[in-house]
Design a protein around this motif. Structure first.
Motif, PDB file in Angstrom:
ATOM      1  N   UNK A 145     -44.779 -28.710  49.666  1.00 17.38           N
ATOM      2  CA  UNK A 145     -45.771 -29.729  49.338  1.00 17.38           C
ATOM      3  C   UNK A 145     -45.189 -30.759  48.378  1.00 17.38           C
ATOM      4  N   UNK A 146     -45.546 -31.995  48.632  1.00 20.25           N
ATOM      5  CA  UNK A 146     -45.201 -33.094  47.743  1.00 20.25           C
ATOM      6  C   UNK A 146     -46.500 -33.685  47.211  1.00 20.25           C
ATOM      7  N   UNK A 147     -46.475 -34.037  45.947  1.00 21.94           N
ATOM      8  CA  UNK A 147     -47.671 -34.567  45.306  1.00 21.94           C
ATOM      9  C   UNK A 147     -47.434 -36.001  44.810  1.00 21.94           C
ATOM     10  N   UNK A 148     -48.521 -36.730  44.685  1.00 18.98           N
ATOM     11  CA  UNK A 148     -48.481 -38.027  44.019  1.00 18.98           C
ATOM     12  C   UNK A 148     -49.668 -38.064  43.063  1.00 18.98           C
ATOM     13  N   UNK A 149     -49.368 -37.937  41.786  1.00 21.96           N
ATOM     14  CA  UNK A 149     -50.396 -38.047  40.761  1.00 21.96           C
ATOM     15  C   UNK A 149     -50.560 -39.511  40.406  1.00 21.96           C
ATOM     16  N   UNK A 150     -51.766 -40.016  40.563  1.00 21.15           N
ATOM     17  CA  UNK A 150     -52.036 -41.430  40.329  1.00 21.15           C
ATOM     18  C   UNK A 150     -53.046 -41.557  39.188  1.00 21.15           C
ATOM     19  N   UNK A 151     -52.619 -42.177  38.111  1.00 22.17           N
ATOM     20  CA  UNK A 151     -53.470 -42.397  36.949  1.00 22.17           C
ATOM     21  C   UNK A 151     -53.678 -43.887  36.723  1.00 22.17           C
ATOM     22  N   UNK A 152     -54.685 -44.210  35.934  1.00 27.15           N
ATOM     23  CA  UNK A 152     -54.980 -45.614  35.594  1.00 27.15           C
ATOM     24  C   UNK A 152     -55.025 -46.482  36.851  1.00 27.15           C
ATOM     25  N   UNK A 206     -53.799 -56.105  55.924  1.00 19.86           N
ATOM     26  CA  UNK A 206     -53.115 -57.383  56.047  1.00 19.86           C
ATOM     27  C   UNK A 206     -51.755 -57.451  55.396  1.00 19.86           C
ATOM     28  N   UNK A 207     -51.280 -56.319  54.885  1.00 24.74           N
ATOM     29  CA  UNK A 207     -49.976 -56.306  54.228  1.00 24.74           C
ATOM     30  C   UNK A 207     -49.039 -55.319  54.902  1.00 24.74           C
ATOM     31  N   UNK A 208     -47.751 -55.472  54.617  1.00 27.78           N
ATOM     32  CA  UNK A 208     -46.769 -54.554  55.170  1.00 27.78           C
ATOM     33  C   UNK A 208     -46.759 -53.248  54.375  1.00 27.78           C
ATOM     34  N   UNK A 209     -46.304 -52.211  55.028  1.00 31.10           N
ATOM     35  CA  UNK A 209     -46.163 -50.929  54.343  1.00 31.10           C
ATOM     36  C   UNK A 209     -45.090 -51.070  53.265  1.00 31.10           C
ATOM     37  N   UNK A 210     -45.368 -50.490  52.081  1.00 29.36           N
ATOM     38  CA  UNK A 210     -44.432 -50.610  50.985  1.00 29.36           C
ATOM     39  C   UNK A 210     -44.176 -49.253  50.341  1.00 29.36           C
ATOM     40  N   UNK A 211     -43.007 -49.147  49.725  1.00 24.75           N
ATOM     41  CA  UNK A 211     -42.641 -47.928  49.021  1.00 24.75           C
ATOM     42  C   UNK A 211     -43.484 -47.793  47.762  1.00 24.75           C
ATOM     43  N   UNK A 212     -43.952 -46.575  47.511  1.00 24.78           N
ATOM     44  CA  UNK A 212     -44.645 -46.277  46.258  1.00 24.78           C
ATOM     45  C   UNK A 212     -43.733 -45.435  45.367  1.00 24.78           C
ATOM     46  N   UNK A 213     -43.256 -44.311  45.920  1.00 21.85           N
ATOM     47  CA  UNK A 213     -42.399 -43.416  45.136  1.00 21.85           C
ATOM     48  C   UNK A 213     -41.607 -42.525  46.073  1.00 21.85           C
ATOM     49  N   UNK A 214     -40.386 -42.199  45.678  1.00 22.44           N
ATOM     50  CA  UNK A 214     -39.571 -41.274  46.452  1.00 22.44           C
ATOM     51  C   UNK A 214     -38.964 -40.221  45.536  1.00 22.44           C
ATOM     52  N   UNK A 215     -38.677 -39.096  46.139  1.00 18.91           N
ATOM     53  CA  UNK A 215     -38.057 -37.970  45.433  1.00 18.91           C
ATOM     54  C   UNK A 215     -36.910 -37.457  46.288  1.00 18.91           C
ATOM     55  N   UNK A 216     -35.729 -37.391  45.704  1.00 22.99           N
ATOM     56  CA  UNK A 216     -34.557 -36.904  46.427  1.00 22.99           C
ATOM     57  C   UNK A 216     -34.158 -35.553  45.862  1.00 22.99           C
ATOM     58  N   UNK A 238     -47.601 -45.097  35.769  1.00 19.64           N
ATOM     59  CA  UNK A 238     -48.951 -44.674  36.174  1.00 19.64           C
ATOM     60  C   UNK A 238     -48.934 -43.569  37.218  1.00 19.64           C
ATOM     61  N   UNK A 239     -47.955 -43.603  38.121  1.00 14.20           N
ATOM     62  CA  UNK A 239     -47.866 -42.629  39.204  1.00 14.20           C
ATOM     63  C   UNK A 239     -46.691 -41.691  38.955  1.00 14.20           C
ATOM     64  N   UNK A 240     -46.835 -40.451  39.412  1.00 14.61           N
ATOM     65  CA  UNK A 240     -45.755 -39.473  39.310  1.00 14.61           C
ATOM     66  C   UNK A 240     -45.640 -38.703  40.616  1.00 14.61           C
ATOM     67  N   UNK A 241     -44.434 -38.679  41.172  1.00 12.67           N
ATOM     68  CA  UNK A 241     -44.179 -37.895  42.373  1.00 12.67           C
ATOM     69  C   UNK A 241     -43.536 -36.579  41.965  1.00 12.67           C
ATOM     70  N   UNK A 242     -43.904 -35.517  42.671  1.00 11.95           N
ATOM     71  CA  UNK A 242     -43.295 -34.219  42.404  1.00 11.95           C
ATOM     72  C   UNK A 242     -43.315 -33.411  43.687  1.00 11.95           C
TER      73      UNK A 242
END
Length: 115
Positions: A77-84, A42-52, A66-70
């Protein structure tokens, strides 16, 4: 045409962690923007994290700290570490790639956080 395949989603309790992976069909070394986005029901797509280019990262306020992109260029490969994790993090998470804005999208991986 860059193909992106996400993995690592699942069901986790609040406070837990997950690591999402996104494998690209070609080298990501020259891809400027790699990112993670999410869409809750029911919600729009939203940005979480980007890496340039591995130099500049950007995070949504709701995930900062809480989150880390690498990215691992050697593995394309791109990762998204999600904590808490919180119940409000529940969504389908999409990997994206492009120059300045996303052009290519993965099929998404479901993340569900139970309270």
């Amino acid at each position: 045409q860059v193909q992106l395949v996400e993995s690592g989603g699942g069901l986790v309790q609040a406070g837990g962690s997950l690591r999402l992976s996104c494998v690209a069909s070609e080298s990501i070394f020259s891809i400027n923007l790699m990112g993670w986005y999410r869409q809750a029901p029911g919600k729009q797509r939203e940005l979480v994290a980007t890496d340039r280019r591995g130099r500049i990262t950007n995070y949504a306020d709701s995930v900062k700290g809480r989150f880390t992109i690498s990215r691992d260029n050697a593995k394309s490969t791109v990762y998204l570490q999600m904590n808490s994790l919180k119940p409000e993090d529940t969504a389908v998470y999409y990997c994206a790639a492009g120059v300045f804005t996303p052009t290519y999208w993965g099929q998404g991986t479901q993340v569900t956080v139970s309270s």
